[in-house]
Design a protein around this motif. Structure first.
Motif, PDB file in Angstrom:
ATOM      1  N   GLN A  74       3.905   0.208  -8.212  1.00 20.08           N
ATOM      2  CA  GLN A  74       4.993  -0.817  -8.514  1.00 20.08           C
ATOM      3  C   GLN A  74       5.676   0.128  -9.576  1.00 20.08           C
ATOM      4  O   GLN A  74       6.924  -0.015  -9.685  1.00 20.08           O
ATOM      5  CB  GLN A  74       4.568  -2.024  -8.814  1.00 20.08           C
ATOM      6  CG  GLN A  74       3.992  -3.033  -7.580  1.00 20.08           C
ATOM      7  CD  GLN A  74       3.455  -4.169  -7.840  1.00 20.08           C
ATOM      8  OE1 GLN A  74       4.032  -4.938  -8.820  1.00 20.08           O
ATOM      9  NE2 GLN A  74       2.309  -4.454  -7.283  1.00 20.08           N
ATOM     10  N   GLY A  78       9.237   1.064  -8.729  1.00 18.83           N
ATOM     11  CA  GLY A  78      10.186  -0.043  -9.098  1.00 18.83           C
ATOM     12  C   GLY A  78      10.947  -0.032 -10.349  1.00 18.83           C
ATOM     13  O   GLY A  78      12.003  -0.480 -10.434  1.00 18.83           O
ATOM     14  N   GLU A 167      13.592   1.228  -4.565  1.00 19.50           N
ATOM     15  CA  GLU A 167      13.540  -0.155  -4.792  1.00 19.50           C
ATOM     16  C   GLU A 167      13.016  -0.842  -3.618  1.00 19.50           C
ATOM     17  O   GLU A 167      12.079  -1.813  -3.702  1.00 19.50           O
ATOM     18  CB  GLU A 167      15.008  -0.801  -5.013  1.00 19.50           C
ATOM     19  CG  GLU A 167      15.090  -2.306  -5.034  1.00 19.50           C
ATOM     20  CD  GLU A 167      14.646  -2.951  -6.313  1.00 19.50           C
ATOM     21  OE1 GLU A 167      14.216  -4.236  -6.357  1.00 19.50           O
ATOM     22  OE2 GLU A 167      14.226  -2.052  -7.351  1.00 19.50           O
ATOM     23  N   PHE A 170       9.374  -0.563  -3.601  1.00 24.28           N
ATOM     24  CA  PHE A 170       8.587  -1.355  -4.532  1.00 24.28           C
ATOM     25  C   PHE A 170       8.546  -2.902  -4.034  1.00 24.28           C
ATOM     26  O   PHE A 170       7.649  -3.656  -4.397  1.00 24.28           O
ATOM     27  CB  PHE A 170       9.474  -1.285  -5.912  1.00 24.28           C
ATOM     28  CG  PHE A 170       9.393  -2.594  -6.898  1.00 24.28           C
ATOM     29  CD1 PHE A 170       8.240  -2.562  -7.551  1.00 24.28           C
ATOM     30  CD2 PHE A 170      10.095  -3.745  -6.981  1.00 24.28           C
ATOM     31  CE1 PHE A 170       8.092  -3.676  -8.638  1.00 24.28           C
ATOM     32  CE2 PHE A 170      10.105  -4.710  -7.602  1.00 24.28           C
ATOM     33  CZ  PHE A 170       8.924  -4.670  -8.712  1.00 24.28           C
TER      34      PHE A 170
END
Length: 313
Positions: A74, A78, A167, A170
């Motif tokens: 993540q 992310g 994104e 993530f």
């Protein structure tokens, strides 16, 4: 009610995330990309640690190996990769196009939800993906006819697509992690605590590259606008948006998350028009409309079952 609350959280999360394009554009004029990431994350960690530091330490002691793997992923996708690609892209393309291209996030997330999570898409979801792809082709096609655009512009759009893909990965990893937590009685990670852990990992990843950029010299000469942008990037775009996201993804499925991620390009495009004075062509507007419309189409997946349930009552 839980689903409605989750959608509200996701709406706020991706609306705030949409401001990252404009914030990144402002900061990238004066600071290097790893410096921006490290300093903004450092500000956020310093501000939240006094309130959630003890709870974070308690949670860390309970985390298992699989939790750490997903938390690291993540942080990588992310925050770290997303910001690297975004900050590279906004320097090479217009903020309007950068914002619109982040609108590919819903389609990429939907595809990954089908391939990775094995969640079956609805007809509206499939049509929404087609609209997103058409919007990208239309948007990039306008660039091919502009004499002033160069290969740099093309690569700027490629970097923005990579940011959208990061994104999307993530989103899927976060959804998978939340599913694992529901199946396990050992660990329940608070959204703020999860934000702190993921941000701390991303801070560690960006610290060494930031030091190579010699950040102290550039930080000494930036003005109030840049410092406010760094604070916004850390406390709002990262902290608050991630807290809303983790709270929302725990209540909604991957396709709902995909649909609401369309708020990123919508917010970015509107901010570019109103605050940066940029303009869009009819073709770009049509491409943006197709991409943003895909958000609504994929969001309709959840409404039909709810209407059927109400009719039975």
């Amino acid at each position: 009610m839980k689903n409605i609350t989750g959608k509200i959280y996701l709406l706020f999360a991706f609306t705030l995330a949409g401001t990252s394009v404009i914030t990144g554009y402002i900061l990238s004029e004066k600071l290097n990309r790893f410096t921006i990431t490290a300093v903004s994350l450092g500000i956020m960690i310093l501000c939240l640690s006094p309130f959630y530091g003890a709870k974070t330490v308690q949670t860390i002691r309970l985390l298992k190996r699989n939790d750490w793997k997903l938390l690291v992923l993540q942080a990588v996708f992310g925050i770290f990769l997303f910001r690297v690609f975004l900050l590279l892209g906004v320097n090479l393309t217009s903020t309007v196009e950068a914002g619109i291209l982040t609108g590919t996030t819903p389609a990429i997330t939907a595809i990954l939800a089908f391939l990775v999570l094995r969640e079956k898409p609805s007809e509206w979801t499939a049509f929404g993906i087609a609209c997103t792809v058409s919007g990208i082709v239309l948007l990039q096609g306008t660039s091919l006819y502009s004499i002033q655009l160069s290969a740099w512009h093309f690569w700027g759009n490629v970097f923005m697509l990579c940011a959208a893909a990061s994104e999307s990965v993530f989103n899927i990893i976060s959804r998978k992690h939340k599913t694992m937590q529901r199946d396990s009685a050992d660990v329940r990670i608070h959204p703020v605590v999860q934000t702190l852990i993921v941000s701390a990992i991303a801070f560690g990843l960006s610290l060494v590259p930031a030091l190579v950029e010699q950040p102290f010299a550039s930080l000494r000469v930036i003005g109030l606008k840049e410092w406010l942008a760094l604070i916004w990037y850390g406390l709002i775009v990262t902290a608050l948006a991630f807290v809303f996201f983790y709270a929302g993804v725990n209540r909604c499925d991957a396709y709902t998350t995909a649909a609401f991620s369309g708020m990123i390009p919508l917010t970015s495009m509107l901010l570019s028009l109103f605050f940066l004075g940029e303009t869009i062509s009819y073709a770009q507007g049509a491409g943006g409309f197709l991409i943003i419309s895909s958000m609504l189409m994929m969001g309709s997946r959840q409404r039909q079952p709810q209407q059927q349930t109400v009719s039975r009552v």
